[in-house]
Motif scaffolding. Structure first.
Motif, mmCIF file in Angstrom:
data_model
loop_
_atom_site.group_PDB
_atom_site.id
_atom_site.type_symbol
_atom_site.label_atom_id
_atom_site.label_comp_id
_atom_site.label_asym_id
_atom_site.label_seq_id
_atom_site.Cartn_x
_atom_site.Cartn_y
_atom_site.Cartn_z
ATOM 1 N N PRO A 90 -12.591 -1.677 -13.244
ATOM 2 C CA PRO A 90 -13.216 -1.468 -11.934
ATOM 3 C C PRO A 90 -12.165 -1.405 -10.822
ATOM 4 C CG PRO A 90 -14.170 -3.371 -13.074
ATOM 5 C CD PRO A 90 -12.955 -2.961 -13.833
ATOM 6 N N ARG A 91 -12.534 -0.746 -9.751
ATOM 7 C CA ARG A 91 -11.655 -0.650 -8.578
ATOM 8 C C ARG A 91 -11.147 -2.030 -8.160
ATOM 9 N NH1 ARG A 91 -15.207 2.639 -5.023
ATOM 10 N NH2 ARG A 91 -15.688 3.402 -7.067
ATOM 11 N N MET A 92 -9.966 -2.048 -7.590
ATOM 12 C CA MET A 92 -9.271 -3.239 -7.086
ATOM 13 C C MET A 92 -8.860 -4.219 -8.185
ATOM 14 S SD MET A 92 -8.652 -2.516 -4.032
ATOM 15 C CE MET A 92 -7.936 -4.028 -3.404
ATOM 16 N N THR A 93 -8.891 -3.770 -9.451
ATOM 17 C CA THR A 93 -8.404 -4.592 -10.550
ATOM 18 C C THR A 93 -6.956 -4.193 -10.840
ATOM 19 O OG1 THR A 93 -10.616 -4.688 -11.539
ATOM 20 C CG2 THR A 93 -8.754 -5.255 -12.955
ATOM 21 N N PRO A 94 -6.002 -5.095 -10.645
ATOM 22 C CA PRO A 94 -4.614 -4.760 -10.967
ATOM 23 C C PRO A 94 -4.488 -4.451 -12.464
ATOM 24 C CG PRO A 94 -4.742 -6.822 -9.730
ATOM 25 C CD PRO A 94 -6.135 -6.457 -10.117
ATOM 26 N N HIS A 95 -3.706 -3.414 -12.788
ATOM 27 C CA HIS A 95 -3.529 -3.044 -14.193
ATOM 28 C C HIS A 95 -2.223 -2.282 -14.389
ATOM 29 C CE1 HIS A 95 -5.632 0.301 -12.239
ATOM 30 N NE2 HIS A 95 -5.060 1.105 -13.115
ATOM 31 N N ARG A 96 -1.671 -2.444 -15.583
ATOM 32 C CA ARG A 96 -0.534 -1.635 -16.005
ATOM 33 C C ARG A 96 -0.579 -1.519 -17.515
ATOM 34 N NH1 ARG A 96 5.221 -4.777 -15.766
ATOM 35 N NH2 ARG A 96 4.618 -6.568 -17.010
ATOM 36 N N ARG A 97 0.000 -0.413 -18.014
ATOM 37 C CA ARG A 97 -0.027 -0.111 -19.443
ATOM 38 C C ARG A 97 1.373 -0.280 -20.021
ATOM 39 N NH1 ARG A 97 -2.486 4.524 -19.169
ATOM 40 N NH2 ARG A 97 -0.679 5.899 -19.196
ATOM 41 N N ILE A 98 1.408 -0.839 -21.225
ATOM 42 C CA ILE A 98 2.649 -1.022 -21.960
ATOM 43 C C ILE A 98 2.449 -0.419 -23.350
ATOM 44 C CG2 ILE A 98 4.250 -2.703 -22.941
ATOM 45 C CD1 ILE A 98 3.201 -4.613 -20.638
ATOM 46 N N THR A 99 3.180 0.644 -23.641
ATOM 47 C CA THR A 99 3.075 1.315 -24.941
ATOM 48 C C THR A 99 4.388 1.111 -25.679
ATOM 49 O OG1 THR A 99 1.528 2.942 -24.049
ATOM 50 C CG2 THR A 99 2.632 3.509 -26.114
ATOM 51 N N GLU A 100 4.354 0.316 -26.719
ATOM 52 C CA GLU A 100 5.571 -0.004 -27.467
ATOM 53 C C GLU A 100 5.901 1.057 -28.507
ATOM 54 O OE1 GLU A 100 4.845 -3.971 -28.856
ATOM 55 O OE2 GLU A 100 5.026 -4.806 -26.843
ATOM 56 N N THR A 101 4.894 1.780 -29.004
ATOM 57 C CA THR A 101 5.145 2.829 -29.987
ATOM 58 C C THR A 101 4.672 4.160 -29.414
ATOM 59 O OG1 THR A 101 3.081 2.291 -31.127
ATOM 60 C CG2 THR A 101 5.102 1.294 -31.995
ATOM 61 N N ARG A 102 3.435 4.533 -29.725
ATOM 62 C CA ARG A 102 2.889 5.819 -29.279
ATOM 63 C C ARG A 102 1.383 5.681 -29.104
ATOM 64 N NH1 ARG A 102 5.026 11.283 -30.867
ATOM 65 N NH2 ARG A 102 3.461 12.727 -30.130
ATOM 66 N N GLN B 205 0.855 -1.180 0.000
ATOM 67 C CA GLN B 205 0.000 0.000 0.000
ATOM 68 C C GLN B 205 0.896 1.237 0.000
ATOM 69 O OE1 GLN B 205 -2.795 0.245 3.263
ATOM 70 N NE2 GLN B 205 -4.205 1.424 2.010
ATOM 71 N N THR B 206 0.677 2.136 -0.968
ATOM 72 C CA THR B 206 1.498 3.341 -1.080
ATOM 73 C C THR B 206 0.888 4.531 -0.357
ATOM 74 O OG1 THR B 206 0.457 3.894 -3.184
ATOM 75 C CG2 THR B 206 2.490 2.578 -3.265
ATOM 76 N N LYS B 207 -0.428 4.519 -0.220
ATOM 77 C CA LYS B 207 -1.187 5.486 0.563
ATOM 78 C C LYS B 207 -2.574 4.892 0.732
ATOM 79 C CE LYS B 207 -1.997 8.413 -3.477
ATOM 80 N NZ LYS B 207 -1.840 9.743 -4.034
ATOM 81 N N PRO B 208 -3.407 5.472 1.571
ATOM 82 C CA PRO B 208 -4.725 4.853 1.794
ATOM 83 C C PRO B 208 -5.483 4.592 0.489
ATOM 84 C CG PRO B 208 -4.347 6.584 3.391
ATOM 85 C CD PRO B 208 -3.210 6.668 2.396
ATOM 86 N N GLY B 209 -5.839 3.335 0.285
ATOM 87 C CA GLY B 209 -6.630 2.943 -0.878
ATOM 88 C C GLY B 209 -5.849 2.758 -2.167
ATOM 89 N N GLU B 210 -4.533 2.953 -2.151
ATOM 90 C CA GLU B 210 -3.705 2.856 -3.357
ATOM 91 C C GLU B 210 -2.655 1.765 -3.179
ATOM 92 O OE1 GLU B 210 -4.179 4.737 -6.207
ATOM 93 O OE2 GLU B 210 -5.945 5.514 -5.193
ATOM 94 N N TRP B 211 -2.531 0.889 -4.181
ATOM 95 C CA TRP B 211 -1.646 -0.267 -4.085
ATOM 96 C C TRP B 211 -0.790 -0.397 -5.328
ATOM 97 C CZ3 TRP B 211 -2.033 -3.307 0.328
ATOM 98 C CH2 TRP B 211 -3.130 -3.025 1.150
ATOM 99 N N LEU B 212 0.421 -0.950 -5.154
ATOM 100 C CA LEU B 212 1.309 -1.313 -6.250
ATOM 101 C C LEU B 212 1.792 -2.738 -6.030
ATOM 102 C CD1 LEU B 212 3.590 1.850 -6.627
ATOM 103 C CD2 LEU B 212 1.752 1.125 -8.167
ATOM 104 N N ALA B 213 2.062 -3.428 -7.140
ATOM 105 C CA ALA B 213 2.611 -4.785 -7.075
ATOM 106 C C ALA B 213 3.521 -4.983 -8.285
ATOM 107 C CB ALA B 213 1.496 -5.821 -7.082
ATOM 108 N N PRO B 214 4.683 -5.618 -8.091
ATOM 109 C CA PRO B 214 5.590 -5.831 -9.217
ATOM 110 C C PRO B 214 5.067 -6.834 -10.242
ATOM 111 C CG PRO B 214 6.509 -6.749 -7.197
ATOM 112 C CD PRO B 214 5.252 -6.048 -6.822
ATOM 113 N N ASP B 215 4.115 -7.690 -9.828
ATOM 114 C CA ASP B 215 3.612 -8.721 -10.724
ATOM 115 C C ASP B 215 2.170 -9.040 -10.365
ATOM 116 O OD1 ASP B 215 3.711 -10.662 -12.748
ATOM 117 O OD2 ASP B 215 4.335 -12.229 -11.350
ATOM 118 N N SER B 216 1.436 -9.562 -11.334
ATOM 119 C CA SER B 216 0.080 -10.042 -11.083
ATOM 120 C C SER B 216 -0.076 -11.377 -11.816
ATOM 121 C CB SER B 216 -0.963 -9.032 -11.548
ATOM 122 O OG SER B 216 -2.244 -9.411 -11.114
#
Length: 143
Positions: free
Chosen positions: A120-132, A92-103
């Motif tokens: 939706p809330r509590m769904t782990p997500h990350r973005r990968i942009t290979e071009t633009r 937890q990085t601050k109240p209600g906010e989370w980070l994880a290196p992997d899912s």
């Protein structure tokens, strides 16, 4: 009996019009110098709308939020999201906010122009942009 109507409080200033020309101009500025710009940010932080342009960028960690839902729309370009699964070694990085290196067992979804993704809330997500990519993010926060 007639229902009672609230008293008129004068001009209503709670709405905001974002013209297509204004957004187009903002997108052009961000394409020249990639980054993000909030175009709506409610004073109570319940709603925000952000335009982002990024080139060759990968989120290093998954994020997830206890009180926030996201809607992404790709305006131009392509990107990929890794979503869901079971976050590993989260913190937890601050109240209600989370980070994880992997899912573990996340799903990868490619997005292109016009696509809309809801997260939706509590769904782990990350973005990968290979071009633009140029995208619009709408975040709604409730407690």
């Amino acid at each position: 009996a007639a229902s009672e109507q609230p008293a008129d409080t004068g001009p209503h200033t709670s709405f905001k019009l974002l013209t297509g020309l204004a957004i187009e101009s903002l997108v052009k500025d961000l394409q020249a110098a990639p980054g993000s710009k909030d175009i709506v940010s409610a004073t109570d932080q319940a709603l925000s709308i952000t335009v982002t342009v990024e080139k060759k960028k990968t989120a290093t960690e998954f994020e997830f939020h206890e009180f926030r839902d996201h809607v992404f729309q790709v305006i131009e370009g392509t990107t990929r999201y890794e979503l869901g699964g079971s976050p590993r070694n989260s913190r937890q990085t601050k109240p209600g906010e989370w980070l994880a290196p992997d899912s573990e067992a996340c799903t990868s979804i490619a997005l292109r122009r016009g696509d809309i993704l809801t997260i939706p809330r509590m769904t782990p997500h990350r973005r990968i942009t290979e071009t633009r990519v140029t995208l619009l993010l709408i975040s709604a926060t409730t407690r």
